[in-house]
Design a protein around this motif. Sequence first.
Motif: not given
Length: 494
Positions: A23, A25, A73-75, A92, A116, A177, A179-180
């Motif tokens: 988790q 980042m 989560k992606a933010s 992510e 990304n 990705s 998620r992106f």
Amino acid sequence: MKQFLIFVSLILLGCSCQKENDQKMTIEGMITGTVPGRIEYTVPLNGITYFGFENSVQPDSLGHFKISLSLDKASFIELSNGHKPYGTIIAEPGMHYNVQIKQEKENTRFTVGSKNSKGQELYNQNPNRSMLSGHFELEARNYSEDSVPGEIKKGIGKSRLRNVAKYDSLLDAGIISKRFHELVIADQDYFYAGARASIALMNYLLSERNKNILTEEEYTRLWGDTFKEFPVTDPNLMRSPWFFYYVKSYLWYKDFVDGHVEPEELSETRKQGLIHTRHIDLAKKYLTGKQLEYYCAAYIYLEAINKNYEKELVTIFEQFEKENQSSEYIPYIESEIIPIIAFHRKQDEALNENTHILEDADNINSLKEAVKSINSQKVYVDIWATWCGPCKQEFKHNGRLYDLLNNENTTMLYISVDKDDKVEKWKEMIKYYQLEGYHLKASKELYKDLRRLRGKDTFGIPWHILTDGNGNVIEKYAGPPSDIQTLEKQLKDN
């Protein structure tokens, strides 16, 4: 058996640590040019990003900095300094990002190194990527003269598709990705929906002066259809930085259209000092759960940073604390509520002995008359208003300003261009900011004289003027307190 339990426990502990690691980042960055004292970054709470909920990191002398956050989560993470945006990272869980911020004379280049990176670059080219760099109105004004709702929807829809297609292509090519892609598309969906709602809102507001282009039926339908097509209950909306303004437009729709509220009613509520309470009650009527908690937190924060020091916001915050005792937003709001409490405590103190409010201000009809009433060799004039944020920012530099003026035998004159209903607020702010010198609230004639002095230039504040003792202008645009070197040179040259 005991050894087996220990073995299982170690495995579970290892899994737990591995999950926490996944988790984490990290952002490693480098900023060139003038290295700021700190870089602010938004902290995603529950995957939600809002420009006011932020932390900061101090770069080293060479401009290096590092940020570590746990994400589930992606933010979006916005980097800025003093609400001046540098750029946005679509972050992510478990990812590492290398960020370069190159501050050049004209602009700032922001690059993100990651898998990304092409998507990051594309997103940061978007002028409307966040509340710090854009707004719905920037897109909406492209359709401000259109009179056919169908064409407005079609035009905004095409703009959205053109933008979204770029990210679709990157996803299809495996460059970004999933998620992106999902996060950015949800964000763009609600930005363009917000632009549609903004057109309807503008027409509603213009209708009070009969200047609306769309009819009441047309803008009402455009507004309502937007919220049906892009509902505020969509969980993806909360992850977009546009959540707050989109929901605010929705609440206005429910109030103005469904509730048939009249402007007079709002005016009366404002006079009673209950306008924010009314809006929070409206939010409670139509929002629930995490949406309500987030919206109320963002609303209180945004109103508090306007520095209007409304006591009502303290009461609303205390109620929010009571209803959301474990809310992660509380520390971020509290830091903006504390100055409001201090503001009202300050009102019990006596007025600074170096502060003088000019009598008979209604009969002062020009800048020359105002200056002559002071009887000084030189006068430094600060034209401001209680609602002007940049004006209040300048007050932070008053310590150095007053020292300079004393050394140069120059008197300080503050002229407020507030309306008559702000007299008490004007006096309260004089006391709170400890504004030394002479004060007057501009009469209608004095305001007209100031506008004449401004000439063809747009009338904006804060505005600083240097005059001689007779009110003759020496410097029409004197250096502000934040640029004390320029002001010092102007004073010495004159």
